[in-house]
Structures are given as C-alpha cells and as structure tokens.
Design an enzyme around this catalytic site. Sequence first.
Site, PDB file in Angstrom:
ATOM      1  N   TYR A  10      -1.965  -0.321  11.049  1.00  0.00           N
ATOM      2  CA  TYR A  10      -2.092  -1.004   9.755  1.00  0.00           C
ATOM      3  C   TYR A  10      -0.863  -0.728   8.890  1.00  0.00           C
ATOM      4  CZ  TYR A  10      -3.314  -1.545   4.815  1.00  0.00           C
ATOM      5  OH  TYR A  10      -3.277  -1.853   3.476  1.00  0.00           O
TER       6      TYR A  10
ATOM      7  N   LYS B 132       2.084  -3.243   7.494  1.00  0.00           N
ATOM      8  CA  LYS B 132       2.368  -3.454   6.062  1.00  0.00           C
ATOM      9  C   LYS B 132       3.827  -3.080   5.763  1.00  0.00           C
ATOM     10  CE  LYS B 132       0.058  -4.592   3.108  1.00  0.00           C
ATOM     11  NZ  LYS B 132      -0.326  -5.923   2.561  1.00  0.00           N
TER      12      LYS B 132
ATOM     13  N   THR C 132       0.818  -1.208   0.000  1.00  0.00           N
ATOM     14  CA  THR C 132       0.000   0.000   0.000  1.00  0.00           C
ATOM     15  C   THR C 132       0.856   1.264   0.000  1.00  0.00           C
ATOM     16  OG1 THR C 132      -1.512   1.257   1.422  1.00  0.00           O
ATOM     17  CG2 THR C 132      -0.087  -0.299   2.527  1.00  0.00           C
ATOM     18  N   ASP C 133       0.265   2.357  -0.486  1.00  0.00           N
ATOM     19  CA  ASP C 133       0.957   3.655  -0.418  1.00  0.00           C
ATOM     20  C   ASP C 133       1.054   4.168   1.015  1.00  0.00           C
ATOM     21  OD1 ASP C 133      -1.732   4.327  -0.035  1.00  0.00           O
ATOM     22  OD2 ASP C 133      -1.827   5.785  -1.666  1.00  0.00           O
ATOM     23  N   GLU C 134       0.256   3.583   1.940  1.00  0.00           N
ATOM     24  CA  GLU C 134       0.215   4.118   3.309  1.00  0.00           C
ATOM     25  C   GLU C 134       1.540   3.922   4.042  1.00  0.00           C
ATOM     26  OE1 GLU C 134      -3.244   3.456   5.636  1.00  0.00           O
ATOM     27  OE2 GLU C 134      -4.582   3.657   3.921  1.00  0.00           O
TER      28      GLU C 134
ATOM     29  N   ARG D  90      -7.334  11.359  -0.902  1.00  0.00           N
ATOM     30  CA  ARG D  90      -6.876  10.033  -1.295  1.00  0.00           C
ATOM     31  C   ARG D  90      -6.768  10.011  -2.818  1.00  0.00           C
ATOM     32  NH1 ARG D  90      -5.803  10.310   3.198  1.00  0.00           N
ATOM     33  NH2 ARG D  90      -6.218   8.886   4.941  1.00  0.00           N
TER      34      ARG D  90
HETATM   35  P1  NAD Z   1      -9.645  -7.301   2.260  1.00  0.00           P
HETATM   36  O1  NAD Z   1      -9.675  -6.963   3.714  1.00  0.00           O
HETATM   37  O2  NAD Z   1     -10.845  -7.025   1.435  1.00  0.00           O
HETATM   38  O3  NAD Z   1      -9.330  -8.863   2.089  1.00  0.00           O
HETATM   39  C1  NAD Z   1      -8.335  -9.512   2.852  1.00  0.00           C
HETATM   40  C2  NAD Z   1      -8.503 -11.013   2.625  1.00  0.00           C
HETATM   41  O4  NAD Z   1      -7.469 -11.677   3.364  1.00  0.00           O
HETATM   42  C3  NAD Z   1      -9.840 -11.571   3.138  1.00  0.00           C
HETATM   43  O5  NAD Z   1     -10.375 -12.464   2.197  1.00  0.00           O
HETATM   44  C4  NAD Z   1      -9.456 -12.289   4.421  1.00  0.00           C
HETATM   45  O6  NAD Z   1     -10.317 -13.380   4.730  1.00  0.00           O
HETATM   46  C5  NAD Z   1      -8.052 -12.743   4.091  1.00  0.00           C
HETATM   47  N1  NAD Z   1      -7.235 -12.984   5.280  1.00  0.00           N
HETATM   48  C6  NAD Z   1      -7.085 -12.156   6.355  1.00  0.00           C
HETATM   49  N2  NAD Z   1      -6.265 -12.727   7.260  1.00  0.00           N
HETATM   50  C7  NAD Z   1      -5.865 -13.911   6.739  1.00  0.00           C
HETATM   51  C8  NAD Z   1      -5.002 -14.949   7.181  1.00  0.00           C
HETATM   52  N3  NAD Z   1      -4.370 -14.875   8.377  1.00  0.00           N
HETATM   53  N4  NAD Z   1      -4.813 -16.020   6.384  1.00  0.00           N
HETATM   54  C9  NAD Z   1      -5.448 -16.116   5.176  1.00  0.00           C
HETATM   55  N5  NAD Z   1      -6.288 -15.164   4.723  1.00  0.00           N
HETATM   56  C10 NAD Z   1      -6.493 -14.081   5.481  1.00  0.00           C
HETATM   57  O7  NAD Z   1      -8.361  -6.586   1.680  1.00  0.00           O
HETATM   58  P2  NAD Z   1      -8.147  -5.878   0.244  1.00  0.00           P
HETATM   59  O8  NAD Z   1      -8.671  -4.510   0.317  1.00  0.00           O
HETATM   60  O9  NAD Z   1      -8.578  -6.800  -0.793  1.00  0.00           O
HETATM   61  O10 NAD Z   1      -6.553  -5.771   0.246  1.00  0.00           O
HETATM   62  C11 NAD Z   1      -5.756  -6.837  -0.269  1.00  0.00           C
HETATM   63  C12 NAD Z   1      -4.299  -6.454  -0.134  1.00  0.00           C
HETATM   64  O11 NAD Z   1      -4.060  -5.271  -0.886  1.00  0.00           O
HETATM   65  C13 NAD Z   1      -3.864  -6.156   1.298  1.00  0.00           C
HETATM   66  O12 NAD Z   1      -2.568  -6.684   1.479  1.00  0.00           O
HETATM   67  C14 NAD Z   1      -3.854  -4.636   1.372  1.00  0.00           C
HETATM   68  O13 NAD Z   1      -2.889  -4.194   2.299  1.00  0.00           O
HETATM   69  C15 NAD Z   1      -3.459  -4.284  -0.048  1.00  0.00           C
HETATM   70  N6  NAD Z   1      -3.943  -2.970  -0.551  1.00  0.00           N
HETATM   71  C16 NAD Z   1      -5.268  -2.642  -0.446  1.00  0.00           C
HETATM   72  C17 NAD Z   1      -5.703  -1.434  -0.995  1.00  0.00           C
HETATM   73  C18 NAD Z   1      -7.149  -1.018  -0.945  1.00  0.00           C
HETATM   74  O14 NAD Z   1      -7.467   0.118  -1.309  1.00  0.00           O
HETATM   75  N7  NAD Z   1      -8.067  -1.876  -0.525  1.00  0.00           N
HETATM   76  C19 NAD Z   1      -4.776  -0.571  -1.615  1.00  0.00           C
HETATM   77  C20 NAD Z   1      -3.430  -0.951  -1.677  1.00  0.00           C
HETATM   78  C21 NAD Z   1      -3.025  -2.163  -1.142  1.00  0.00           C
HETATM   79  O1  DAU Z   2      -4.207   3.941   0.401  1.00  0.00           O
HETATM   80  C1  DAU Z   2      -4.409   2.561   0.315  1.00  0.00           C
HETATM   81  C2  DAU Z   2      -5.234   2.106   1.483  1.00  0.00           C
HETATM   82  O2  DAU Z   2      -6.567   2.560   1.247  1.00  0.00           O
HETATM   83  C3  DAU Z   2      -5.216   0.602   1.706  1.00  0.00           C
HETATM   84  O3  DAU Z   2      -3.910   0.203   2.029  1.00  0.00           O
HETATM   85  C4  DAU Z   2      -6.178   0.197   2.823  1.00  0.00           C
HETATM   86  O4  DAU Z   2      -6.219  -1.213   2.920  1.00  0.00           O
HETATM   87  C5  DAU Z   2      -7.557   0.733   2.488  1.00  0.00           C
HETATM   88  O5  DAU Z   2      -8.429   0.454   3.570  1.00  0.00           O
HETATM   89  C6  DAU Z   2      -7.508   2.241   2.223  1.00  0.00           C
HETATM   90  O6  DAU Z   2      -7.225   2.960   3.457  1.00  0.00           O
HETATM   91  P1  DAU Z   2      -7.994   4.321   3.832  1.00  0.00           P
HETATM   92  O7  DAU Z   2      -7.909   4.514   5.281  1.00  0.00           O
HETATM   93  O8  DAU Z   2      -7.558   5.434   2.954  1.00  0.00           O
HETATM   94  O9  DAU Z   2      -9.502   3.877   3.353  1.00  0.00           O
HETATM   95  P2  DAU Z   2     -10.924   4.154   4.008  1.00  0.00           P
HETATM   96  O10 DAU Z   2     -11.927   3.712   2.984  1.00  0.00           O
HETATM   97  O11 DAU Z   2     -11.043   3.589   5.382  1.00  0.00           O
HETATM   98  O12 DAU Z   2     -10.992   5.726   4.112  1.00  0.00           O
HETATM   99  C7  DAU Z   2     -10.812   6.568   2.981  1.00  0.00           C
HETATM  100  C8  DAU Z   2     -10.824   8.004   3.490  1.00  0.00           C
HETATM  101  O13 DAU Z   2     -12.159   8.332   3.940  1.00  0.00           O
HETATM  102  C9  DAU Z   2      -9.921   8.239   4.695  1.00  0.00           C
HETATM  103  O14 DAU Z   2      -9.362   9.541   4.605  1.00  0.00           O
HETATM  104  C10 DAU Z   2     -10.866   8.158   5.901  1.00  0.00           C
HETATM  105  C11 DAU Z   2     -12.175   8.676   5.336  1.00  0.00           C
HETATM  106  N1  DAU Z   2     -13.398   8.070   5.900  1.00  0.00           N
HETATM  107  C12 DAU Z   2     -13.475   6.708   5.965  1.00  0.00           C
HETATM  108  C13 DAU Z   2     -14.609   6.095   6.454  1.00  0.00           C
HETATM  109  C14 DAU Z   2     -14.703   4.582   6.570  1.00  0.00           C
HETATM  110  C15 DAU Z   2     -14.466   8.884   6.258  1.00  0.00           C
HETATM  111  O15 DAU Z   2     -14.403  10.118   6.154  1.00  0.00           O
HETATM  112  N2  DAU Z   2     -15.598   8.270   6.730  1.00  0.00           N
HETATM  113  C16 DAU Z   2     -15.720   6.901   6.858  1.00  0.00           C
HETATM  114  O16 DAU Z   2     -16.773   6.422   7.351  1.00  0.00           O
END
Ligand code: NAD
Ligand code: DAU
Length: 352
Positions: A158, A162, A133-135, A222
């Site tokens: 988190y 990561k 992730t970019d975070e 974001r």
């Molecule tokens: P998600 O939370 O939707 O899915 C995570 C999956 O991992 C789920 O299916 C869960 O059951 C499984 N899991 C959790 N713990 C586990 C374990 N111990 N063993 C096996 N499986 C397990 O997550 P996502 O949003 O699909 O993110 C996937 C990956 O991409 C993550 O590594 C996250 O850090 C990264 N990522 C997410 C975003 C985003 O915007 N969602 C952006 C950049 C990177």
């Molecule tokens: O940047 C990549 C990341 O993006 C991933 O690594 C994470 O897995 C993914 O969860 C996401 O993180 P964020 O914290 O940016 O996503 P989230 O959807 O939780 O929130 C997006 C933005 O919106 C953040 O600035 C917080 C804000 N927010 C979020 C929620 C859930 C609100 O204002 N209200 C809300 O209810």
Amino acid sequence: MHQPRSVLVTGGAGFIGSNFLLALVPRYPKVQFVNLDLLTYAGNLLNLQSIEDAPNYTFVHGDIADADLVRQLFDEHRFDTVVHFAAESHVDRSILDPLAFVRTNVVGTATLLEAARQAWGDRDDVRFHHVSTDEVFGSLGDTGAFDEATPYDPRSPYSASKAGSDHLARAYHHTYGLPVTISNCSNNYGPFQFPEKLVPLVIRNAAAGEPLPVYGRGKNTRDWLHVADHVDALDLILREGQTGETYAIGGRAERRNIEVVETLADLVDEHLGRAPGTARDLITFVTDRPGHDWRYAMDPAKIERTLNWRPAHSFEAGLRETVGWYLDNAEWLDAVADASYRDYYATQYDAR
Ligand code: NAD
Ligand code: DAU
C-alpha cells in the site's frame, strides 16, 4: 489564492472523500462537484444520501484508470480543480493483493495526471491536489516525527503504491509545470469509515460481543486525526496552498493501539449502559501484520504556520462522538458490512 469553480473529486464515495463532499457541497453552493468513483467494496453511495440531490453535485460511476472516461469528463465539465482521493487504502488487503494497489494507486493516478496535463496545458489558474499518507515515510522508532523533508521509505505494498503516486504527482509539477499540491496525512477516524479499519472494526465488534483483534502486543503507535479536521485542511490547501508544495497533516495525537482499543471498548460499554469492563474482556491478541510499521507521528508545523490550520477535535472528544455515530447508525454498518466483508474478515481472522 485559487477559487475552484468546477471540481473533480475522485473516490468521493469512500470514507474521507464522502466526508469532504458532505462538508464542501453545501459550503460552496456556487461550485460544481463531480464525484468519480468505481464503488469498490470501500465506496458506498449511502454515505452521500444527504447531498445526492444537491444542484451542484453529480455522481459518475467509473474507474480513474479509464483514460477515455477521464478525458471525456474533463471535456464535459471543464474542471479547474482535481481533488484525488480514490485509492485502494487498506494495508492488510495490499498484503493479500498488491497488484490491485499498483493498478489503482499508481496507474490510476498517472491516468488522472495525464488527463489534467492534456486538458490544462500551461494554465496556472487550475489545481491538482493529491491526497496521500504519512505511511510513505516508513516507520519511526520511539522518538521523532515525519515532516515534509522526511525521505521516502515505504514498507508495505500500500505505502509503496502511494509513494509511487506521490512521485508521479511531483514529477508532473517539475516536468510539465502542472499546478500540483500534495498532502500526507496521519490516521483518520470519524463517520463513514469502512469497518476493516481499526476504529470502526472495534466499535462494531464491541457492540456485537465479538473479539477485538489486536495485532502483536498492541504497542504499535498511530497519530490520529478526526476526518473533519483533515477535510478542513484540504479545503485550505486547495484555496491557499502553494503549487509544488507538500503539506504534512496530523493531529498531534499519538496513541498506542491498545490504548485506542481500550478507550473504544469503554466508550461502547458506556454508550450501551453495560457494566464497565464488559468489552475489554473481548480484547484478543492475534498474529501481527507482516512488516507492521512500529510508529507514525506527523509534525504539522508547516500547515499550522503557513495556512493557520488547527484541528478542532481533541482525540478524546472526537472518539466519543465517533462511537456515538456508529452505534446510532447501526443500519449503515450492517449495510456496508455485507457478505463480501464477512468473507474477507473471516479469512483475515482465521489467518491470525
Ligand atoms: P477508502 O478506501 O474509504 O475509499 C476509497 C474510495 O476510492 C472508494 O470510494 C472506492 O470505491 C474508490 N476507488 C477505489 N478504486 C477506484 C478506482 N480505480 N476508480 C475510482 N474510484 C476508486 O479510502 P479513504 O480512507 O477514504 O482514503 C482516501 C484517500 O486518503 C486515499 O488516497 C488514502 O491513501 C488517503 N489517506 C487515508 C487515510 C486514512 O486514515 N484513511 C490517511 C491518510 C491518507
Ligand atoms: O497512517 C495513515 C494510514 O492509516 C492510511 O494511509 C491508510 O489508508 C489507513 O488504512 C491507515 O493505515 P493503518 O494500517 O495504520 O490503519 P488500520 O486501521 O488498518 O490499523 C491501525 C493500527 O491498528 C495498525 O497499527 C494495525 C492495528 N490493527 C488494525 C486492525 C484492522 C489491529 O491491531 N487490529 C486490527 O484488527
């Protein structure tokens, strides 16, 4: 050029992992895909119904931190490729329960890397791709963008977990020569995202007439990317990426949160044929997330230049399509937003 034949996908029942499998299982019918997923609250086999009977797809219910299981899967399936998505992924939950994030994201990643090292020795016809992730780069001010050279500065449990997993993946490459690639991607949106994240949460609440919670003043920014574009970037990196390299992925689509919420509210009204402004009236400014990172922006110049990757979705068109998907798949939203989700959400909302 790497040609995967037997691929271990971790976390394939989650948001990005399921979109990856839904795209790649039919795209590569001669490649075997094994999905190892613990099915936490965030993983759901409903996401994978359209491929569950595909001859090149197998599901294994289990934990990436279970070293015996992971070793046994390597023995049985002779993987030549790992694509590692599994993680605890939600920042707000990491504030409530940080140790769960250390366990899965740090210990789980280390367990997979060690199993790959033991199984692969010094082979170079294999790949371990770590999805990150970019975070991990921390929080930007009003200008600038992260790229592959940005120093790590994670600020939530988190992102710290990561960052730990990224460091381990890089350490396995440098120390043991494990053929690792890493990608750091910005915020994804699209189908099958669990409705704790901003985009599906706002769509669900707007449709249900419930408050649309905006943290702080909604000015945090974001950088958004459609999940299908992330999946295509990962497919390219797997085949054409250089081992030892990191790739920054992002859609060059920065938006303040309030802009995203207002756009989603308007799209929901439009889709449901309601009077304009109905859903905007639900916007509720709530207590900010502790340590809330101000702004993320990714500079994807390297993957554009070296792998010729470009996102196919504009943010506006992608968001419109995404709103349509959630409103047309209300039964999916109801199924995943079960009692445990409602308990979590109630706790979160009360705390604001
Ligand atoms: P998600 O939370 O939707 O899915 C995570 C999956 O991992 C789920 O299916 C869960 O059951 C499984 N899991 C959790 N713990 C586990 C374990 N111990 N063993 C096996 N499986 C397990 O997550 P996502 O949003 O699909 O993110 C996937 C990956 O991409 C993550 O590594 C996250 O850090 C990264 N990522 C997410 C975003 C985003 O915007 N969602 C952006 C950049 C990177
Ligand atoms: O940047 C990549 C990341 O993006 C991933 O690594 C994470 O897995 C993914 O969860 C996401 O993180 P964020 O914290 O940016 O996503 P989230 O959807 O939780 O929130 C997006 C933005 O919106 C953040 O600035 C917080 C804000 N927010 C979020 C929620 C859930 C609100 O204002 N209200 C809300 O209810």
